[in-house]
Design an enzyme around this catalytic site. Structure first.
Site, PDB file in Angstrom:
ATOM      1  N   MET A  27     -29.295 -67.067  98.379  1.00 57.98           N
ATOM      2  CA  MET A  27     -30.496 -67.460  99.075  1.00 57.98           C
ATOM      3  C   MET A  27     -30.017 -66.056 100.487  1.00 57.98           C
ATOM      4  O   MET A  27     -31.170 -66.747 101.564  1.00 57.98           O
ATOM      5  CB  MET A  27     -31.169 -68.570  99.639  1.00 57.98           C
ATOM      6  CG  MET A  27     -31.577 -69.497  98.585  1.00 57.98           C
ATOM      7  SD  MET A  27     -32.864 -71.042  98.259  1.00 57.98           S
ATOM      8  CE  MET A  27     -32.498 -71.541  99.616  1.00 57.98           C
ATOM      9  N   GLY A  28     -29.321 -65.832 100.334  1.00 54.07           N
ATOM     10  CA  GLY A  28     -28.836 -64.723 101.548  1.00 54.07           C
ATOM     11  C   GLY A  28     -28.184 -65.680 101.932  1.00 54.07           C
ATOM     12  O   GLY A  28     -27.940 -66.576 102.386  1.00 54.07           O
ATOM     13  N   ALA A  29     -28.660 -65.848 103.902  1.00 58.42           N
ATOM     14  CA  ALA A  29     -27.249 -65.735 105.271  1.00 58.42           C
ATOM     15  C   ALA A  29     -25.950 -66.127 104.478  1.00 58.42           C
ATOM     16  O   ALA A  29     -25.667 -66.396 104.571  1.00 58.42           O
ATOM     17  CB  ALA A  29     -28.202 -67.257 105.486  1.00 58.42           C
ATOM     18  N   HIS A  34     -19.998 -67.684 100.305  1.00 56.73           N
ATOM     19  CA  HIS A  34     -20.622 -66.280  99.644  1.00 56.73           C
ATOM     20  C   HIS A  34     -20.053 -65.608  99.171  1.00 56.73           C
ATOM     21  O   HIS A  34     -19.834 -64.870  98.211  1.00 56.73           O
ATOM     22  CB  HIS A  34     -21.866 -66.083  99.665  1.00 56.73           C
ATOM     23  CG  HIS A  34     -23.323 -67.289 100.464  1.00 56.73           C
ATOM     24  ND1 HIS A  34     -23.435 -67.985 101.749  1.00 56.73           N
ATOM     25  CD2 HIS A  34     -23.579 -67.686  99.194  1.00 56.73           C
ATOM     26  CE1 HIS A  34     -24.518 -68.950 102.014  1.00 56.73           C
ATOM     27  NE2 HIS A  34     -24.475 -68.240 100.405  1.00 56.73           N
ATOM     28  N   GLN A  61     -38.078 -74.642  96.348  1.00 50.54           N
ATOM     29  CA  GLN A  61     -36.827 -75.251  95.643  1.00 50.54           C
ATOM     30  C   GLN A  61     -37.080 -75.944  96.957  1.00 50.54           C
ATOM     31  O   GLN A  61     -36.177 -77.135  97.478  1.00 50.54           O
ATOM     32  CB  GLN A  61     -36.012 -74.765  95.381  1.00 50.54           C
ATOM     33  CG  GLN A  61     -35.042 -74.258  96.188  1.00 50.54           C
ATOM     34  CD  GLN A  61     -33.831 -73.274  96.095  1.00 50.54           C
ATOM     35  OE1 GLN A  61     -33.382 -72.529  94.887  1.00 50.54           O
ATOM     36  NE2 GLN A  61     -32.740 -74.262  96.115  1.00 50.54           N
ATOM     37  N   GLY A 147     -20.672 -72.168  93.240  1.00 53.92           N
ATOM     38  CA  GLY A 147     -20.105 -72.711  94.159  1.00 53.92           C
ATOM     39  C   GLY A 147     -19.927 -74.519  93.860  1.00 53.92           C
ATOM     40  O   GLY A 147     -20.686 -75.081  93.770  1.00 53.92           O
ATOM     41  N   ARG A 187     -25.803 -74.182 107.205  1.00 52.36           N
ATOM     42  CA  ARG A 187     -26.181 -75.201 108.719  1.00 52.36           C
ATOM     43  C   ARG A 187     -25.337 -75.074 109.347  1.00 52.36           C
ATOM     44  O   ARG A 187     -25.429 -75.714 110.558  1.00 52.36           O
ATOM     45  CB  ARG A 187     -26.361 -76.151 107.536  1.00 52.36           C
ATOM     46  CG  ARG A 187     -27.079 -76.377 106.930  1.00 52.36           C
ATOM     47  CD  ARG A 187     -27.337 -77.094 106.271  1.00 52.36           C
ATOM     48  NE  ARG A 187     -28.356 -77.043 104.737  1.00 52.36           N
ATOM     49  CZ  ARG A 187     -29.160 -78.269 104.002  1.00 52.36           C
ATOM     50  NH1 ARG A 187     -29.736 -79.380 104.898  1.00 52.36           N
ATOM     51  NH2 ARG A 187     -30.714 -77.437 103.280  1.00 52.36           N
TER      52      ARG A 187
HETATM   53  O1  PAF Z   1     -26.999 -72.471  95.758  1.00 50.75           O
HETATM   54  C1  PAF Z   1     -28.072 -71.666  95.904  1.00 50.75           C
HETATM   55  O2  PAF Z   1     -28.221 -70.580  97.380  1.00 50.75           O
HETATM   56  C2  PAF Z   1     -29.856 -71.964  95.877  1.00 50.75           C
HETATM   57  O3  PAF Z   1     -29.930 -73.061  95.158  1.00 50.75           O
HETATM   58  C3  PAF Z   1     -30.177 -70.554  94.449  1.00 50.75           C
HETATM   59  C4  PAF Z   1     -28.522 -71.361  93.899  1.00 50.75           C
HETATM   60  C5  PAF Z   1     -29.239 -69.465  95.025  1.00 50.75           C
HETATM   61  C6  PAF Z   1     -31.044 -70.770  94.248  1.00 50.75           C
HETATM   62  O4  PAF Z   1     -32.336 -70.419  94.696  1.00 50.75           O
END
Ligand code: PAF
Length: 279
Positions: A27-29, A34, A61, A147, A187
């Site tokens: 989801m970026g950031a 990551h 979500q 992860g 976070r």
């Molecule tokens: O873990 C995340 O960043 C999100 O839940 C994912 C797997 C990209 C789905 O939006």
């Protein structure tokens, strides 16, 4: 590194892509955690394969509109991370590209999602499953990297792959930690200096507790160490079966000690395998 904003652009890129295609859904950031997922994808894809990172803040979500609105979207910095870790392409759709306004089909997971984080966030893992399935289908990826910090998410996605006969291999990546043991998370940047200094106790609690020989001691010790903080508030602390995620007292099977802890408004999660029971 190419950037696709639409499904049509993505398809055109993928038609020309060499296999295997390995996806890193995010989801970026992006932080160092990551970045490590992207590096693992690069390693698995080899020099010939294709690594795709998706950057999409998935609205379905989120259970709180405020959280969704506040979610950081540092696109330029994220693209730099992808480039630095040798991703071949980035998929950055907007909400309208991913979801029809009258969409009516979603994926529902009815068992694992009822525990841990899912217990307080009804619909969250359905939103995760739905977007992850769409990303698998859109990219046609052979494998995807997730992860282990989000252990429940990993377990739910594995269950989806099993139950829906998906052909995507799920590659887990160990949790990446700061030097003091705190699990990396976007976070962490929102913690006050006092909370940041205190938060490594989560890892210390899990490590100490996982060395205990019975369930009651495991839960008591972890609870005492985290509860010893004047800042931390335990949301949940559970010992669960590693496959079903249901609370367990059976240390003869793989189990996970998992917790969510609030520091002010910031909710941190972490987990540890209680593997001592297995010779
Ligand atoms: O873990 C995340 O960043 C999100 O839940 C994912 C797997 C990209 C789905 O939006």
């Amino acid at each position: 590194m190419w950037i696709a904003k639409t499904k049509v652009e993505l398809r055109a890129r993928l038609d020309a892509a060499s296999r295997p295609v390995i996806l890193v859904p995010t989801m970026g950031a992006l932080h160092e955690g990551h970045a490590s997922l992207i590096s693992l994808a690069r390693e698995k894809a080899g020099t010939d394969g294709t690594v795709i990172v998706s950057l999409f803040v998935n609205p379905i979500q989120f259970d709180r509109a405020g959280d969704l609105a506040a979610y950081p979207r540092p696109l330029a910095a994220d693209l730099d991370v992808c480039e630095a870790r040798s991703a071949d392409g980035v998929f950055v759709p907007d909400d309208g590209e991913m979801y029809f306004p009258d969409r009516s089909v979603t994926v529902t997971e009815r068992s694992l999602s009822t525990h841990l984080c899912g217990a307080a966030r009804p619909g969250h893992f359905d939103g995760v499953c739905t977007v992850v399935l769409k990303l698998f289908l859109l990219t046609g990826c052979e494998a995807a990297v997730f992860g282990e910090k989000d252990f429940q998410q990993l377990a739910v996605i594995r269950r989806m792959v099993r139950d829906l006969d998906l052909r995507t291999e799920i590659i887990p990546h160990p949790t990446i930690r700061e030097s003091d043991g705190l699990a990396m998370s976007s976070r962490n940047a929102r913690l006050t200096p006092e909370h940041r200094a205190d938060a490594p106790r989560i890892r210390q609690a899990l490590l100490t507790a996982a060395g205990k020989s019975d369930v009651a001691s495991i839960l008591r010790v972890a609870g005492e160490i985290i509860g010893g903080s004047s800042y931390a508030r335990i949301d949940y602390l559970s010992l669960v079966d590693a496959e079903t995620l249901a609370p367990t007292e059976n240390l003869a099977k793989p189990a996970i000690l998992a917790c969510a802890v609030f520091y002010g408004e910031v909710r941190l999660i972490d987990n540890i395998a209680v593997a001592r029971a297995f010779p």
